[in-house]
Design a protein around this motif. Structure first.
Motif, PDB file in Angstrom:
ATOM      1  N   ASN A   1       7.655   0.394   6.204  1.00 14.09           N
ATOM      2  CA  ASN A   1       7.991   0.662   7.603  1.00 14.09           C
ATOM      3  C   ASN A   1       7.022  -0.061   8.527  1.00 14.09           C
ATOM      4  O   ASN A   1       5.996  -0.586   8.096  1.00 14.09           O
ATOM      5  CB  ASN A   1       8.064   2.168   7.903  1.00 14.09           C
ATOM      6  N   THR A   2       7.365  -0.095   9.796  1.00 17.04           N
ATOM      7  CA  THR A   2       6.566  -0.861  10.756  1.00 17.04           C
ATOM      8  C   THR A   2       5.200  -0.241  10.992  1.00 17.04           C
ATOM      9  O   THR A   2       4.258  -0.948  11.361  1.00 17.04           O
ATOM     10  CB  THR A   2       7.318  -0.991  12.086  1.00 17.04           C
ATOM     11  N   VAL A   3       5.076   1.069  10.807  1.00 11.68           N
ATOM     12  CA  VAL A   3       3.765   1.706  10.944  1.00 11.68           C
ATOM     13  C   VAL A   3       2.840   1.216   9.839  1.00 11.68           C
ATOM     14  O   VAL A   3       1.664   0.904  10.066  1.00 11.68           O
ATOM     15  CB  VAL A   3       3.893   3.242  10.912  1.00 11.68           C
ATOM     16  N   ASN A   4       3.367   1.130   8.629  1.00  9.41           N
ATOM     17  CA  ASN A   4       2.562   0.639   7.510  1.00  9.41           C
ATOM     18  C   ASN A   4       2.153  -0.818   7.718  1.00  9.41           C
ATOM     19  O   ASN A   4       1.054  -1.228   7.342  1.00  9.41           O
ATOM     20  CB  ASN A   4       3.336   0.779   6.203  1.00  9.41           C
ATOM     21  N   THR A   5       3.031  -1.584   8.350  1.00  7.29           N
ATOM     22  CA  THR A   5       2.699  -2.974   8.643  1.00  7.29           C
ATOM     23  C   THR A   5       1.492  -3.057   9.572  1.00  7.29           C
ATOM     24  O   THR A   5       0.581  -3.865   9.362  1.00  7.29           O
ATOM     25  CB  THR A   5       3.900  -3.696   9.279  1.00  7.29           C
ATOM     26  N   VAL A   6       1.494  -2.208  10.609  1.00 11.89           N
ATOM     27  CA  VAL A   6       0.359  -2.175  11.538  1.00 11.89           C
ATOM     28  C   VAL A   6      -0.911  -1.758  10.801  1.00 11.89           C
ATOM     29  O   VAL A   6      -1.983  -2.352  10.973  1.00 11.89           O
ATOM     30  CB  VAL A   6       0.643  -1.222  12.712  1.00 11.89           C
ATOM     31  N   PHE A   7      -0.789  -0.742   9.959  1.00  7.74           N
ATOM     32  CA  PHE A   7      -1.943  -0.253   9.207  1.00  7.74           C
ATOM     33  C   PHE A   7      -2.513  -1.349   8.310  1.00  7.74           C
ATOM     34  O   PHE A   7      -3.722  -1.585   8.270  1.00  7.74           O
ATOM     35  CB  PHE A   7      -1.537   0.962   8.375  1.00  7.74           C
ATOM     36  N   LEU A   8      -1.636  -2.041   7.575  1.00  9.71           N
ATOM     37  CA  LEU A   8      -2.101  -3.098   6.676  1.00  9.71           C
ATOM     38  C   LEU A   8      -2.758  -4.241   7.439  1.00  9.71           C
ATOM     39  O   LEU A   8      -3.765  -4.794   7.010  1.00  9.71           O
ATOM     40  CB  LEU A   8      -0.934  -3.630   5.850  1.00  9.71           C
ATOM     41  N   THR A   9      -2.170  -4.588   8.572  1.00  5.65           N
ATOM     42  CA  THR A   9      -2.722  -5.688   9.364  1.00  5.65           C
ATOM     43  C   THR A   9      -4.136  -5.373   9.819  1.00  5.65           C
ATOM     44  O   THR A   9      -5.003  -6.259   9.863  1.00  5.65           O
ATOM     45  CB  THR A   9      -1.818  -5.980  10.570  1.00  5.65           C
ATOM     46  N   ARG A  10      -4.388  -4.109  10.139  1.00  5.48           N
ATOM     47  CA  ARG A  10      -5.715  -3.714  10.602  1.00  5.48           C
ATOM     48  C   ARG A  10      -6.685  -3.518   9.439  1.00  5.48           C
ATOM     49  O   ARG A  10      -7.848  -3.935   9.516  1.00  5.48           O
ATOM     50  CB  ARG A  10      -5.617  -2.400  11.386  1.00  5.48           C
ATOM     51  N   GLN A  11      -6.214  -2.860   8.388  1.00  8.94           N
ATOM     52  CA  GLN A  11      -7.109  -2.445   7.322  1.00  8.94           C
ATOM     53  C   GLN A  11      -7.222  -3.449   6.175  1.00  8.94           C
ATOM     54  O   GLN A  11      -8.246  -3.510   5.496  1.00  8.94           O
ATOM     55  CB  GLN A  11      -6.650  -1.085   6.760  1.00  8.94           C
ATOM     56  N   ASN A  12      -6.152  -4.193   5.938  1.00  9.79           N
ATOM     57  CA  ASN A  12      -6.154  -5.118   4.809  1.00  9.79           C
ATOM     58  C   ASN A  12      -5.348  -6.365   5.167  1.00  9.79           C
ATOM     59  O   ASN A  12      -4.262  -6.604   4.632  1.00  9.79           O
ATOM     60  CB  ASN A  12      -5.562  -4.439   3.568  1.00  9.79           C
ATOM     61  N   PRO A  13      -5.883  -7.173   6.092  1.00  8.79           N
ATOM     62  CA  PRO A  13      -5.115  -8.323   6.582  1.00  8.79           C
ATOM     63  C   PRO A  13      -4.742  -9.321   5.497  1.00  8.79           C
ATOM     64  O   PRO A  13      -3.734 -10.019   5.623  1.00  8.79           O
ATOM     65  CB  PRO A  13      -6.051  -8.951   7.631  1.00  8.79           C
ATOM     66  N   GLN A  14      -5.531  -9.415   4.432  1.00 10.62           N
ATOM     67  CA  GLN A  14      -5.196 -10.355   3.358  1.00 10.62           C
ATOM     68  C   GLN A  14      -3.898  -9.951   2.658  1.00 10.62           C
ATOM     69  O   GLN A  14      -3.071 -10.805   2.319  1.00 10.62           O
ATOM     70  CB  GLN A  14      -6.342 -10.436   2.354  1.00 10.62           C
ATOM     71  N   ILE A  15      -3.728  -8.634   2.439  1.00 19.42           N
ATOM     72  CA  ILE A  15      -2.474  -8.154   1.839  1.00 19.42           C
ATOM     73  C   ILE A  15      -1.328  -8.319   2.825  1.00 19.42           C
ATOM     74  O   ILE A  15      -0.230  -8.765   2.462  1.00 19.42           O
ATOM     75  CB  ILE A  15      -2.620  -6.678   1.407  1.00 19.42           C
ATOM     76  N   ALA A  16      -1.563  -7.970   4.092  1.00 26.86           N
ATOM     77  CA  ALA A  16      -0.517  -8.076   5.117  1.00 26.86           C
ATOM     78  C   ALA A  16      -0.001  -9.508   5.223  1.00 26.86           C
ATOM     79  O   ALA A  16       1.203  -9.744   5.436  1.00 26.86           O
ATOM     80  CB  ALA A  16      -1.047  -7.594   6.460  1.00 26.86           C
ATOM     81  N   ALA A  17      -0.890 -10.482   5.063  1.00 30.43           N
ATOM     82  CA  ALA A  17      -0.494 -11.883   5.181  1.00 30.43           C
ATOM     83  C   ALA A  17       0.430 -12.329   4.044  1.00 30.43           C
ATOM     84  O   ALA A  17       1.122 -13.348   4.163  1.00 30.43           O
ATOM     85  CB  ALA A  17      -1.735 -12.774   5.209  1.00 30.43           C
ATOM     86  N   GLN A  18       0.440 -11.552   2.947  1.00 29.19           N
ATOM     87  CA  GLN A  18       1.282 -11.890   1.799  1.00 29.19           C
ATOM     88  C   GLN A  18       2.678 -11.278   1.884  1.00 29.19           C
ATOM     89  O   GLN A  18       3.488 -11.467   0.965  1.00 29.19           O
ATOM     90  CB  GLN A  18       0.610 -11.403   0.506  1.00 29.19           C
TER      91      GLN A  18
END
Length: 331
Positions: free
Chosen positions: A205-222
């Motif tokens: 979900n989009t909330v998890n996307t925001v969380f990943l971008t803040r907390q784990n940007p390397q994973i979010a970028a994948q």
């Protein structure tokens, strides 16, 4: 479910129910405006952690409406809905699904919805793939047992209910028959599984996307989104319909004006909201919960078909079509 587990759950519900019964507004609510308001807060963390965040707002609410407001914290929404039905609580902060339960079973109505710090009052279920994989939504929907799929918990609104109601069920797709493998996990685990290639596609979900971008940007970028659901409503404020009309309007006005405007007091209120991860409350009525009702109707249709209940199938299909038509005309 085993008998010991069921016994423990029943015992917990009984304890919570007794706790709520001891904090009601009393008989004054039967003869006019109550002398006290009990405010239900659905919180998995409980009073120890949620109390310091909510109590400043409730203190402000007490001053604004001229009636003492005391909180009741609980993690069991069924008990809290029953408390509202029995008039032991009069106002509540509920997430979308229990808000519907309160409307349908406890004669409640929505007066406001929450807006997060980014200015959003809803979120969306998503389908994610690994960035650069080339996997498209059309390929996913073609099935053929080509991909490994990660879905959410069975009761997850955005991880399971939304993608089933808005994407798979309208196309007659059963994930177990569509994908090579299906594994169930939470959003974070599914995101990591996609990013590392353990699964090809998963729900998020989009909330998890925001969380990943803040907390784990390397994973979010994948990770790349290939589908988003219609907006899924965030939590809201509900009140009993039979609450004194003048008091109800004071409560509505309090939430819709809280943290608005200029000056030191408005800034202080915004700091209170920030502690709750909100920026404001916006006006809303029961209709804002229609996306959740659509998911419920979709579930009921599947259950009716599984039982071979033709009357229930027809009723669920009518309700689902009604809700889908409302969504189609929304801006």
């Amino acid at each position: 479910m085993t008998l010991p587990r069921l016994t423990r759950r029943l015992a917990l519900a009984a304890v919570l129910a007794l706790g709520v019964a001891s904090c009601g507004a009393g008989d004054d609510t039967k003869t006019g405006a109550p002398s006290e308001i009990t405010f239900s807060i659905l919180s998995a963390e409980g009073q120890a952690s949620a109390g310091p965040l909510w109590e400043p707002l409730l203190d402000d609410m007490s001053r604004a409406i001229g009636v003492p407001v005391k909180p009741y914290f609980g993690s069991n929404y069924t008990v809290l809905v029953e408390a509202m039905r029995g008039n032991q609580t009069q106002v509540a902060w509920f997430s979308a699904k229990p808000a519907i339960e309160a409307i349908d079973r406890a004669d409640a109505e929505v007066i406001a919805r929450t807006v997060n710090k980014e200015g959003m009052d809803s979120y969306r279920s998503t389908l994610i793939v690994r960035n650069g994989s080339g996997i498209t939504l059309d390929q996913v929907l073609a099935c053929g047992k080509r991909f490994d799929f990660g879905i959410g918990d069975a009761q997850s609104t955005s991880g399971t209910l939304a993608p089933m109601a808005f994407l798979f069920n309208p196309r007659g797709i059963v994930p177990a028959s569509c994908f090579k493998t299906v594994r169930s996990a939470n959003h974070q685990a599914n995101a990591f599984a996609v990013a590392t290639g353990v699964v090809d596609v998963a729900t998020s979900n989009t909330v998890n996307t925001v969380f990943l971008t803040r907390q784990n940007p390397q994973i979010a970028a994948q990770i790349q989104e290939i589908w988003q659901s219609p907006p899924i409503p965030e939590s809201g404020i509900v009140v009993r319909e039979d609450l004194d009309p003048a008091l109800k309007e004071k409560i509505r006005s309090f939430f819709l004006t809280y943290g608005q405007g200029e000056g030191a007091e408005a800034e202080r209120q915004r700091q209170v909201l920030a502690g709750l991860e909100y920026s404001r409350f916006s006006a809303a009525d029961d209709g804002y919960l229609n996306p959740i009702r659509e998911m419920v109707a979709d579930q009921q249709l599947g259950e009716a078909r599984a039982k071979g209940d033709t009357a229930a199938v027809a009723a669920a299909e009518r309700e689902l079509q009604r809700l889908r038509s409302l969504r189609e005309v929304q801006p």
